[in-house]
Design a protein around this motif. Structure first.
Motif, PDB file in Angstrom:
ATOM      1  N   LEU A 104      83.481  91.185  48.227  1.00 31.64           N
ATOM      2  CA  LEU A 104      82.402  90.589  49.020  1.00 31.64           C
ATOM      3  C   LEU A 104      82.786  90.471  50.483  1.00 31.64           C
ATOM      4  N   GLN A 105      84.057  90.144  50.723  1.00 30.04           N
ATOM      5  CA  GLN A 105      84.515  89.905  52.093  1.00 30.04           C
ATOM      6  C   GLN A 105      85.997  90.224  52.174  1.00 30.04           C
ATOM      7  N   ARG A 106      86.402  90.785  53.299  1.00 30.06           N
ATOM      8  CA  ARG A 106      87.821  91.070  53.552  1.00 30.06           C
ATOM      9  C   ARG A 106      88.295  90.142  54.671  1.00 30.06           C
ATOM     10  N   GLY A 107      89.527  89.702  54.534  1.00 24.72           N
ATOM     11  CA  GLY A 107      90.077  88.783  55.518  1.00 24.72           C
ATOM     12  C   GLY A 107      91.146  89.422  56.384  1.00 24.72           C
ATOM     13  N   PRO A 108      91.773  88.631  57.258  1.00 23.81           N
ATOM     14  CA  PRO A 108      92.786  89.160  58.179  1.00 23.81           C
ATOM     15  C   PRO A 108      94.043  89.671  57.460  1.00 23.81           C
ATOM     16  N   ALA A 109      94.317  89.215  56.282  1.00 21.40           N
ATOM     17  CA  ALA A 109      95.506  89.667  55.556  1.00 21.40           C
ATOM     18  C   ALA A 109      95.218  90.859  54.643  1.00 21.40           C
ATOM     19  N   TYR A 110      93.996  91.376  54.679  1.00 25.71           N
ATOM     20  CA  TYR A 110      93.651  92.524  53.841  1.00 25.71           C
ATOM     21  C   TYR A 110      94.377  93.760  54.365  1.00 25.71           C
ATOM     22  N   VAL A 111      95.035  94.464  53.461  1.00 31.24           N
ATOM     23  CA  VAL A 111      95.762  95.684  53.842  1.00 31.24           C
ATOM     24  C   VAL A 111      94.765  96.832  53.871  1.00 31.24           C
ATOM     25  N   THR A 112      94.592  97.428  55.059  1.00 33.53           N
ATOM     26  CA  THR A 112      93.628  98.519  55.194  1.00 33.53           C
ATOM     27  C   THR A 112      94.283  99.841  54.841  1.00 33.53           C
ATOM     28  N   SER A 113      93.444 100.754  54.394  1.00 36.01           N
ATOM     29  CA  SER A 113      93.913 102.107  54.098  1.00 36.01           C
ATOM     30  C   SER A 113      92.856 103.092  54.566  1.00 36.01           C
ATOM     31  N   ASP A 114      93.139 104.363  54.407  1.00 36.63           N
ATOM     32  CA  ASP A 114      92.188 105.395  54.825  1.00 36.63           C
ATOM     33  C   ASP A 114      90.927 105.377  53.960  1.00 36.63           C
ATOM     34  N   VAL A 115      91.091 105.007  52.700  1.00 37.13           N
ATOM     35  CA  VAL A 115      89.964 104.976  51.775  1.00 37.13           C
ATOM     36  C   VAL A 115      89.561 103.519  51.534  1.00 37.13           C
ATOM     37  N   GLU A 116      88.322 103.209  51.804  1.00 38.49           N
ATOM     38  CA  GLU A 116      87.830 101.854  51.593  1.00 38.49           C
ATOM     39  C   GLU A 116      87.165 101.792  50.218  1.00 38.49           C
TER      40      GLU A 116
END
Length: 160
Positions: free
Chosen positions: A133-145
Motif C-alpha cells: 500500500l505504501q513504501r517508506g524511507p527504509a524501503y530497499v529500491t530495485s530496478d523492478v518494482e
C-alpha cells in the motif's frame, strides 16, 4: 417343574432390572467438560505485523470467526480470521494488514490474505501474499518494482 421355570424367570428379570439401573446411573452422570479456549497468544519470528520478533492476540467472535492484533519490534498489524474447523486451535484463513517500521525505519505497509497452519499443540506457521500500500524511507529500491510480496511467519501459540 413350573415352579422352577417361574423361579428362573423371576431371577433373570430381577438381574436385568438391577443391571439396567446400574448402567443408567453410570452413563447419565454428567461429566465435567472444560470450557474451550476462545483466545490465543502467538509469539515468534515475523509475527505482530511482520516484526522480526513479535506477538499476536486472537479473540474468537464465534466458533469460526476471529479478530487478531499484534505488535513487535517496530511493526504492528491486525486481521480478520476464518477458522476451517470450530475452535481457536484450528488452522485458518486470514485477511490482514501489516505496518512494518516506524518513522525513519518505516519500510512498507501491506494488506492481503494468508493461510495460517496451527498444529494441535503449540506450533504455527503462516504463508500469504501482501499488496504493498505504501513504501517508506527504509524501503530497499530495485530496478523492478513489485506490487505484491510473499508474507510468512513461524512461531508458537498458546490458547488461553
Amino acid at each position: 417343574m413350573k415352579k422352577i421355570h417361574l423361579l428362573i424367570a423371576c431371577c433373570l428379570a430381577t438381574t436385568f432390572s438391577f443391571a439396567q439401573n446400574v448402567v443408567d446411573t453410570v452413563y447419565t452422570t454428567p461429566l465435567y467438560k472444560p470450557v474451550p479456549a476462545t483466545k490465543a497468544i502467538t509469539v515468534g519470528f515475523l509475527q505482530g505485523g511482520g516484526s522480526l520478533i513479535g506477538g499476536d492476540l486472537e479473540i474468537l467472535l464465534s466458533d469460526r470467526l476471529g479478530i487478531q492484533g499484534g505488535m513487535g519490534m517496530f511493526a504492528y498489524g491486525f486481521g480478520l480470521n476464518y477458522h476451517l474447523k470450530p475452535g481457536i486451535s484450528s488452522s485458518f484463513l486470514s485477511f490482514g494488514y501489516w505496518h512494518q517500521g516506524l518513522g525513519s525505519t518505516f519500510v512498507q505497509s501491506l494488506v492481503g490474505p494468508s493461510f495460517v497452519f496451527r498444529a494441535k499443540k503449540i506450533f504455527t506457521a503462516q504463508i500469504g501474499l501482501g499488496a504493498i500500500l505504501q513504501r517508506g524511507p527504509a524501503y530497499v529500491t530495485s530496478d523492478v518494482e513489485v506490487p505484491m510480496i510473499l508474507t510468512y511467519s513461524i512461531g508458537l501459540y498458546f490458547p488461553i
